[in-house]
Design an enzyme around this catalytic site. Structure first.
Site, PDB file in Angstrom:
ATOM      1  N   ASP A  68      45.353  35.931  54.085  1.00  0.00           N
ATOM      2  CA  ASP A  68      45.728  35.306  52.820  1.00  0.00           C
ATOM      3  C   ASP A  68      47.147  34.758  52.862  1.00  0.00           C
ATOM      4  O   ASP A  68      47.907  35.038  53.793  1.00  0.00           O
ATOM      5  CB  ASP A  68      45.560  36.303  51.657  1.00  0.00           C
ATOM      6  CG  ASP A  68      46.191  37.661  51.917  1.00  0.00           C
ATOM      7  OD1 ASP A  68      46.969  37.785  52.867  1.00  0.00           O
ATOM      8  OD2 ASP A  68      45.902  38.591  51.152  1.00  0.00           O
ATOM      9  N   ASN A 134      44.175  48.460  42.974  1.00  0.00           N
ATOM     10  CA  ASN A 134      42.978  48.234  42.149  1.00  0.00           C
ATOM     11  C   ASN A 134      41.741  47.994  43.010  1.00  0.00           C
ATOM     12  O   ASN A 134      40.727  47.524  42.518  1.00  0.00           O
ATOM     13  CB  ASN A 134      43.211  47.053  41.184  1.00  0.00           C
ATOM     14  CG  ASN A 134      43.456  45.737  41.918  1.00  0.00           C
ATOM     15  OD1 ASN A 134      43.455  45.695  43.147  1.00  0.00           O
ATOM     16  ND2 ASN A 134      43.652  44.669  41.168  1.00  0.00           N
ATOM     17  N   HIS A 136      41.557  45.948  45.652  1.00  0.00           N
ATOM     18  CA  HIS A 136      41.405  44.619  46.252  1.00  0.00           C
ATOM     19  C   HIS A 136      41.612  44.646  47.761  1.00  0.00           C
ATOM     20  O   HIS A 136      42.290  45.520  48.298  1.00  0.00           O
ATOM     21  CB  HIS A 136      42.278  43.571  45.555  1.00  0.00           C
ATOM     22  CG  HIS A 136      43.741  43.589  45.852  1.00  0.00           C
ATOM     23  ND1 HIS A 136      44.683  43.656  44.861  1.00  0.00           N
ATOM     24  CD2 HIS A 136      44.433  43.508  47.010  1.00  0.00           C
ATOM     25  CE1 HIS A 136      45.892  43.613  45.404  1.00  0.00           C
ATOM     26  NE2 HIS A 136      45.774  43.524  46.714  1.00  0.00           N
ATOM     27  N   GLU A 141      40.423  40.053  44.120  1.00  0.00           N
ATOM     28  CA  GLU A 141      40.648  40.953  42.986  1.00  0.00           C
ATOM     29  C   GLU A 141      39.299  41.412  42.413  1.00  0.00           C
ATOM     30  O   GLU A 141      38.255  40.822  42.719  1.00  0.00           O
ATOM     31  CB  GLU A 141      41.430  40.200  41.899  1.00  0.00           C
ATOM     32  CG  GLU A 141      42.794  39.685  42.358  1.00  0.00           C
ATOM     33  CD  GLU A 141      43.879  40.774  42.375  1.00  0.00           C
ATOM     34  OE1 GLU A 141      43.533  41.977  42.349  1.00  0.00           O
ATOM     35  OE2 GLU A 141      45.062  40.405  42.421  1.00  0.00           O
TER      36      GLU A 141
END
Ligand code: GLP
Length: 240
Positions: A68, A134, A136, A141
């Site tokens: 990313d 979270n 990810h 996400e």
């Protein structure tokens, strides 16, 4: 090594031992013929990169493909993932080719298609991942389509807050990123995911022992046949 679901879970004493354990996974994969390494940023992989840099492994015939990149940061921005990779690995251990999504290309369709093409031409043998608090992976996400390929992502406020520590001001944290999709990640032949610290414990338990759900992108790793997980005790503390 505990076998929980289909994942091999290795618990290590600390990040240094995790770096050695992660290095061993890379070394083994390369010995088995891996030619394309999928790489990740964040603080978690740093000790693995330190071990790779200190080793006599030679990457000059290999290709790397990163997960990313922030949209809007040029490769020479100190917080870009390009810059991170240069600093932590590529300057010391050059690859034949190293690919990172082009965050300077604001044409998302062109940038993401180009990256999917790169992945198609360079199928990933071993993909390294960190884990967001979270759940990810990459910048996928919660709610991301599990079949997704490279796409533009609006970062969640929790991810922006977690990454703000790397910037002078939270307002400087980019709001968008280009990320390989969950589908892209699952195409890798082997996956190594690493997590340290109490803040990751709930995400780790959900990833390994929770339901496979879009609410926890990392839970899709349960559907992959070859996943190695490296955790410290704190990150493993909610496993049962
Ligand atoms: C960012 C990256 C992820 C990384 C996560 C965790 O959101 N895009 O690839 O896994 O942060 O970072 P850290 O390893 O610093 O906890």
């Amino acid at each position: 090594m505990k076998q929980l679901t289909n994942m091999n879970v290795q618990i290590v004493s600390d990040k240094l031992a995790g770096g050695q354990a992660g290095f061993n996974v890379f070394q083994q994969a390369i010995a088995n013929g891996a030619k394309v390494l999928g790489l990740a940023t964040g603080s978690t992989p740093v000790t693995i990169y330190e071990q790779l840099v200190a080793s006599d492994l030679d990457f000059s015939q290999l290709t790397s493909v990163n997960l990313d990149e922030y949209v809007g940061l040029n490769a020479d921005h100190p917080q870009s993932y390009h810059y991170f990779m240069q600093h932590h690995l590529f300057n010391q251990k050059p690859f034949a080719n190293s690919y990172v999504p082009d965050g300077s290309n604001l044409d998302a369709t062109a940038a993401t298609h180009e990256y999917d093409q790169i992945i198609a031409e360079n199928p990933i043998d071993l993909q390294l991942l960190g884990l967001g608090q979270n759940g990810h992976i990459g910048f996928n996400e919660p709610g991301t389509d599990p079949k997704s390929t490279t796409h533009k992502v609006a970062l969640t406020s929790s991810t922006i807050a977690a990454n703000a520590r790397f910037f002078d001001d939270a307002d400087e944290v980019p709001r968008y990123a280009y990320s390989m999709g969950i589908g892209s990640i699952l195409q890798a032949k082997q996956i190594l995911i690493v997590a340290y610290g109490e803040a990751k414990a709930a995400a780790v338990a959900a990833m390994i022992q929770g339901p496979v759900t879009p609410d926890v992108p990392a839970s899709y790793l349960q559907t992959h046949p070859n996943v190695h997980v490296i955790l410290d005790e704190a990150a493993a503390s909610q496993l049962h």
